[in-house]
Design an enzyme around this catalytic site. Structure first.
Site, PDB file in Angstrom:
ATOM      1  N   HIS A 240      -6.961   9.510   8.094  1.00  0.00           N
ATOM      2  CA  HIS A 240      -6.801   9.197   6.673  1.00  0.00           C
ATOM      3  C   HIS A 240      -6.758  10.473   5.848  1.00  0.00           C
ATOM      4  O   HIS A 240      -7.716  11.256   5.841  1.00  0.00           O
ATOM      5  CB  HIS A 240      -7.948   8.305   6.184  1.00  0.00           C
ATOM      6  CG  HIS A 240      -7.800   7.923   4.738  1.00  0.00           C
ATOM      7  ND1 HIS A 240      -7.091   6.807   4.337  1.00  0.00           N
ATOM      8  CD2 HIS A 240      -8.214   8.537   3.608  1.00  0.00           C
ATOM      9  CE1 HIS A 240      -7.101   6.749   3.013  1.00  0.00           C
ATOM     10  NE2 HIS A 240      -7.776   7.782   2.558  1.00  0.00           N
TER      11      HIS A 240
ATOM     12  N   CYS B  96      -4.858   2.542   7.166  1.00  0.00           N
ATOM     13  CA  CYS B  96      -5.890   2.655   8.210  1.00  0.00           C
ATOM     14  C   CYS B  96      -6.057   1.319   8.929  1.00  0.00           C
ATOM     15  O   CYS B  96      -6.241   1.292  10.159  1.00  0.00           O
ATOM     16  CB  CYS B  96      -7.218   3.105   7.617  1.00  0.00           C
ATOM     17  SG  CYS B  96      -7.306   4.875   7.271  1.00  0.00           S
TER      18      CYS B  96
ATOM     19  N   HIS C 108       2.164   9.094   3.883  1.00  0.00           N
ATOM     20  CA  HIS C 108       3.181   8.477   4.743  1.00  0.00           C
ATOM     21  C   HIS C 108       4.513   9.089   4.384  1.00  0.00           C
ATOM     22  O   HIS C 108       4.851   9.225   3.206  1.00  0.00           O
ATOM     23  CB  HIS C 108       3.216   6.952   4.573  1.00  0.00           C
ATOM     24  CG  HIS C 108       3.206   6.496   3.149  1.00  0.00           C
ATOM     25  ND1 HIS C 108       2.060   6.512   2.380  1.00  0.00           N
ATOM     26  CD2 HIS C 108       4.192   6.031   2.347  1.00  0.00           C
ATOM     27  CE1 HIS C 108       2.330   6.067   1.172  1.00  0.00           C
ATOM     28  NE2 HIS C 108       3.636   5.779   1.117  1.00  0.00           N
TER      29      HIS C 108
ATOM     30  N   HIS D 237      -2.703   6.816   1.516  1.00  0.00           N
ATOM     31  CA  HIS D 237      -2.838   7.353   2.883  1.00  0.00           C
ATOM     32  C   HIS D 237      -1.453   7.929   3.118  1.00  0.00           C
ATOM     33  O   HIS D 237      -0.466   7.176   3.113  1.00  0.00           O
ATOM     34  CB  HIS D 237      -3.182   6.212   3.851  1.00  0.00           C
ATOM     35  CG  HIS D 237      -3.280   6.595   5.296  1.00  0.00           C
ATOM     36  ND1 HIS D 237      -4.322   6.191   6.106  1.00  0.00           N
ATOM     37  CD2 HIS D 237      -2.450   7.317   6.103  1.00  0.00           C
ATOM     38  CE1 HIS D 237      -4.144   6.641   7.345  1.00  0.00           C
ATOM     39  NE2 HIS D 237      -3.002   7.331   7.367  1.00  0.00           N
TER      40      HIS D 237
ATOM     41  N   HIS E  24       8.324   8.537   4.323  1.00  0.00           N
ATOM     42  CA  HIS E  24       9.383   7.528   4.409  1.00  0.00           C
ATOM     43  C   HIS E  24      10.587   8.158   5.111  1.00  0.00           C
ATOM     44  O   HIS E  24      11.000   9.275   4.775  1.00  0.00           O
ATOM     45  CB  HIS E  24       9.859   7.113   3.014  1.00  0.00           C
ATOM     46  CG  HIS E  24       8.873   6.395   2.164  1.00  0.00           C
ATOM     47  ND1 HIS E  24       8.892   5.031   2.000  1.00  0.00           N
ATOM     48  CD2 HIS E  24       7.849   6.850   1.388  1.00  0.00           C
ATOM     49  CE1 HIS E  24       7.928   4.667   1.161  1.00  0.00           C
ATOM     50  NE2 HIS E  24       7.278   5.759   0.779  1.00  0.00           N
TER      51      HIS E  24
HETATM   52  P1  5GP Z   1       4.645   4.377  -1.498  1.00  0.00           P
HETATM   53  O1  5GP Z   1       5.104   3.558  -2.685  1.00  0.00           O
HETATM   54  O2  5GP Z   1       3.135   4.533  -1.495  1.00  0.00           O
HETATM   55  O3  5GP Z   1       5.366   5.670  -1.327  1.00  0.00           O
HETATM   56  O4  5GP Z   1       5.055   3.539  -0.210  1.00  0.00           O
HETATM   57  C1  5GP Z   1       4.310   2.468   0.273  1.00  0.00           C
HETATM   58  C2  5GP Z   1       5.233   1.673   1.150  1.00  0.00           C
HETATM   59  O5  5GP Z   1       4.451   0.782   1.929  1.00  0.00           O
HETATM   60  C3  5GP Z   1       6.237   0.817   0.370  1.00  0.00           C
HETATM   61  O6  5GP Z   1       7.564   1.199   0.734  1.00  0.00           O
HETATM   62  C4  5GP Z   1       5.900  -0.614   0.777  1.00  0.00           C
HETATM   63  O7  5GP Z   1       7.052  -1.414   0.936  1.00  0.00           O
HETATM   64  C5  5GP Z   1       5.158  -0.421   2.083  1.00  0.00           C
HETATM   65  N1  5GP Z   1       4.174  -1.440   2.375  1.00  0.00           N
HETATM   66  C6  5GP Z   1       3.285  -2.011   1.488  1.00  0.00           C
HETATM   67  N2  5GP Z   1       2.489  -2.880   2.128  1.00  0.00           N
HETATM   68  C7  5GP Z   1       2.875  -2.867   3.447  1.00  0.00           C
HETATM   69  C8  5GP Z   1       2.414  -3.572   4.603  1.00  0.00           C
HETATM   70  O8  5GP Z   1       1.492  -4.380   4.559  1.00  0.00           O
HETATM   71  N3  5GP Z   1       3.055  -3.298   5.780  1.00  0.00           N
HETATM   72  C9  5GP Z   1       4.083  -2.395   5.852  1.00  0.00           C
HETATM   73  N4  5GP Z   1       4.650  -2.217   7.053  1.00  0.00           N
HETATM   74  N5  5GP Z   1       4.530  -1.720   4.786  1.00  0.00           N
HETATM   75  C10 5GP Z   1       3.937  -1.952   3.596  1.00  0.00           C
HETATM   76 ZN    ZN Z   2      -6.090   5.379   5.402  1.00  0.00          ZN
END
Ligand code: 5GP
Ligand code: ZN
Length: 114
Positions: free
Chosen positions: A46, A7, A100, A98, A102
């Site tokens: 969110h 967010c 996302h 939140h 990939h």
């Molecule tokens: P998850 O593990 O929740 O599926 O993915 C979170 C993703 O967010 C990870 O791939 C991580 O590298 C990325 N990430 C974490 N902090 C930041 C940030 O501050 N900026 C960006 N652009 N990506 C982030």
């Molecule tokens: Zn959020």
């Protein structure tokens, strides 16, 4: 949600490399990329995990996948191949609550994932 990292990125409070934005979605480069193309497709609204989706979110989630396909095509990976992933909760490695999507491309992606 002022305590949510994504967010705060969407609000422009934390810098990120913007790839696309529209009325519903923001797409940024992943800070720790796992492939030559690794972006995160974020809904502006969110939603903590996929478990929190309702039928009203069907069009939103559809737009996330269609954006992934469009970005894969823009970057020339639509025929070579690409992967889309939603991690959900602890055992899948979700670290930001939140949702996302990939989008990963640009190298051979093994299966099964780790
Ligand atoms: P998850 O593990 O929740 O599926 O993915 C979170 C993703 O967010 C990870 O791939 C991580 O590298 C990325 N990430 C974490 N902090 C930041 C940030 O501050 N900026 C960006 N652009 N990506 C982030
Ligand atoms: Zn959020």
């Amino acid at each position: 949600m002022s305590d949510c990292l994504f967010c705060r990125i969407i609000a422009g409070e934390i810098p990120a490399t913007l790839v696309h934005q529209d009325e519903r979605l923001v797409v940024v480069k992943d800070l720790n990329p796992q492939a030559p193309l690794h972006v995160l497709i974020l809904p502006r609204r969110h939603i903590a995990t996929l478990n929190d989706l309702t039928p009203d979110d069907d069009a939103l989630v559809g737009s996330m996948f269609r954006r992934a396909a469009a970005l894969a095509k823009d970057h020339g990976y639509h025929e070579r191949g690409y992967r889309t992933v939603f991690n959900v909760n602890r055992e899948a490695g979700q670290s930001v609550f939140h949702i996302h999507l990939h989008l990963l491309a640009g190298r051979a992606l093994t299966w099964p994932p780790g």
